[in-house]
Design an enzyme around this catalytic site. Structure first.
Site, mmCIF file in Angstrom:
data_model
loop_
_atom_site.group_PDB
_atom_site.id
_atom_site.type_symbol
_atom_site.label_atom_id
_atom_site.label_comp_id
_atom_site.label_asym_id
_atom_site.label_seq_id
_atom_site.Cartn_x
_atom_site.Cartn_y
_atom_site.Cartn_z
ATOM 1 N N SER A 269 20.440 78.618 70.309
ATOM 2 C CA SER A 269 21.128 79.369 69.470
ATOM 3 C C SER A 269 22.509 79.545 70.367
ATOM 4 O O SER A 269 23.130 78.581 70.301
ATOM 5 C CB SER A 269 20.388 80.909 69.483
ATOM 6 O OG SER A 269 21.225 81.655 68.503
ATOM 7 N N ASP A 371 16.858 78.104 58.578
ATOM 8 C CA ASP A 371 17.485 78.979 59.497
ATOM 9 C C ASP A 371 18.737 79.675 58.879
ATOM 10 O O ASP A 371 19.634 79.058 58.330
ATOM 11 C CB ASP A 371 18.034 78.001 60.717
ATOM 12 C CG ASP A 371 18.577 79.024 61.720
ATOM 13 O OD1 ASP A 371 18.867 80.274 61.755
ATOM 14 O OD2 ASP A 371 18.529 78.576 62.909
ATOM 15 N N HIS A 403 15.069 80.609 62.158
ATOM 16 C CA HIS A 403 15.658 80.607 63.645
ATOM 17 C C HIS A 403 14.733 80.867 64.631
ATOM 18 O O HIS A 403 14.755 80.469 65.744
ATOM 19 C CB HIS A 403 16.508 81.626 63.428
ATOM 20 C CG HIS A 403 17.724 81.811 64.851
ATOM 21 N ND1 HIS A 403 18.921 80.496 64.890
ATOM 22 C CD2 HIS A 403 18.035 82.370 65.951
ATOM 23 C CE1 HIS A 403 19.477 80.605 65.963
ATOM 24 N NE2 HIS A 403 19.209 81.738 66.609
#
Length: 462
Positions: A269, A371, A403
């Site tokens: 991320s 995501d 995600h």
């Protein structure tokens, strides 16, 4: 068996339109089968490709480079930091069981207080509007559903002798890293330098404890690097911290049983963005004249990016609609004028940066197609761009994964995890003995019941 991994290959810029993206999808009739769907592929125009993952460059063996770039002052500082860490370990060895438990309980309390402060800080920046009240309620439900797994991982993190917490790698307040060591010490081990996510605001080294635990079970050392968050620091501070942490690993990991010639850089991320910025920035430094460096991109076997964003211009409005408001995001990224500098996808397209691109290791980007925090296009576009400018890159997409599925729910499910097996296959790609062990490795145990994982998938605010 591990899912087949596409060989990493360098494509000429003229064939950029034939770039390959791997999309993994399950077949309903046979859950163990996997379809590999390649986009923009023309069999008649196929060209032979050569795997490049066997990257046998040894930074340590480069003639006298280490002696030139590491000054006496740096060596002295690193020796001081190592002495501090080793002294701490010596003190731990002398503790009685009662003292050890008391110290660990105190550490747990301190960490809990610190993490609570991070969450409150995030809430203060995002505001207390209706949107964020509902999201924090969803986050609470999500955390409760995964709590059985969190408790087990936390117990391992605080009480396992395989974890070396808070090793000092620099002079700044957050310059600490955690090491996850395999149980067996025979032979040198491959190393993953991991930078955690957290929206550039609540990143913390302990977020990588589940990944560290599971990779260490496969004889891989994991170093989770902590870094300053906003508002304690902005993006340039985060990149500086990440670079210092990587430098410490490259120059000191052999003391912990790691192989300095098998270091993999990985981020998740926001951590994937920071790691990519650090890697590109280091390559640019190495192509400059007179820039002093303490580690080299040639020491990194490959970069593994998980659910990252690499073009800030394309993400600023998306983050704004998701609640990471434009004003906050621009403050983190040091203003609109700095978006170019901290957008690796944009930066590598500069003609002045082209020599640096040739120094980059193979780049493998993992992303879930479902995501919503950072769209999968972010990884696809970055991989396409790198290939077009002469880099070596592939993107691997996991159909229907969100995600958090790839980083939390799937690892807590136990059994076989596609992305985990893909990562291990890349790291062990040149080690036949390790691959043979992976083939007969026992399935990982389940940490959370399936119905709770499915509910967590549905209520996740990410």
């Amino acid at each position: 068996m591990p899912s087949p991994i596409l060989p990493i290959s360098s494509h000429p810029s003229s064939s950029a339109s034939a770039a390959t993206t791997v999309v993994k999808a399950k077949i309903d009739a046979d859950p163990s089968a996997t379809i590999l769907i390649s986009s923009k592929f023309d069999p008649e125009k196929a060209i032979p490709i050569t795997p490049v993952l066997p990257r046998a460059s040894s930074y340590n063996s480069t003639s006298n480079v280490n002696n030139n770039i590491v000054s006496f002052a740096n060596n002295h500082q690193q020796r001081f930091l190592r002495t501090s860490s080793d002294s701490s370990l010596a003190l731990l060895a002398d503790e009685t069981p009662r003292q050890s438990i008391s110290r660990e309980v105190g550490h747990v309390a301190a960490e809990t207080f610190y993490l609570s402060g991070l969450c409150l800080k995030l809430l203060s920046y995002l505001g207390v509007g209706y949107r964020w009240i509902t999201r924090f309620l969803a986050l609470g439900c999500y955390a409760m559903l995964l709590m059985p797994g969190f408790i087990q991982v936390a117990f391992y993190y605080f009480f396992s002798r395989q974890v070396r917490r808070s090793i000092i790698y620099g002079e700044k307040p957050r310059n600490r890293l955690d090491l996850y060591l395999p149980k067996t010490s025979q032979g040198t081990k491959p190393v993953v330098a991991f930078i955690t996510g957290g929206a550039w605001i609540i990143g913390y080294k302990a977020w990588g404890s589940l990944l560290g635990q599971q990779l260490s079970e496969r004889d891989i050392i994991v170093a989770c690097i902590d870094y300053r968050n906003f508002p304690q620091g902005t993006i340039s501070d985060m990149v500086e911290d990440a670079s210092q942490g990587i430098s410490f690993i490259c120059n000191n990991i052999s003391e912990y049983g790691g192989d300095p010639n098998r270091i993999y850089l990985m981020g998740q991320s926001a951590g994937a963005h920071i790691a990519a910025c650090t890697l590109v920035n280091q390559a640019i430094k190495e192509t400059g004249e007179g820039d002093s460096v303490s580690w080299s991109v040639s020491q990194i076997k490959a970069y593994l990016g998980l659910s990252g964003g690499y073009n800030l211009f394309n993400l600023i409005e998306h983050f704004h609609t998701r609640g990471l408001y434009r004003s906050i995001f621009l403050s983190i990224m040091e203003g609109e004028d700095s978006l170019h500098q901290f957008s690796p996808e944009v930066l590598v397209q500069d003609s002045d940066v082209k020599p640096a691109v040739s120094l980059l290791p193979p780049v493998i980007l993992f992303h879930g197609t479902a995501d919503y925090s950072i769209p999968a296009d972010s990884s696809q576009n970055f991989a396409d761009t790198l290939r077009r400018v002469g880099g070596k890159a592939e993107s691997i997409l996991y159909y229907g994964k969100t995600h958090t599925d790839l980083f939390l729910q799937d690892p807590m499910r136990g059994g076989r995890d596609e992305m985990f097996e893909d990562v291990v296959a890349i790291i062990h790609g040149e080690d036949e003995a390790a691959l043979a062990k992976d083939a007969v490795a026992p399935p990982r145990r389940r940490l959370v019941p399936e119905f709770m994982l499915k509910l967590a998938h549905d209520v996740s605010p990410f």
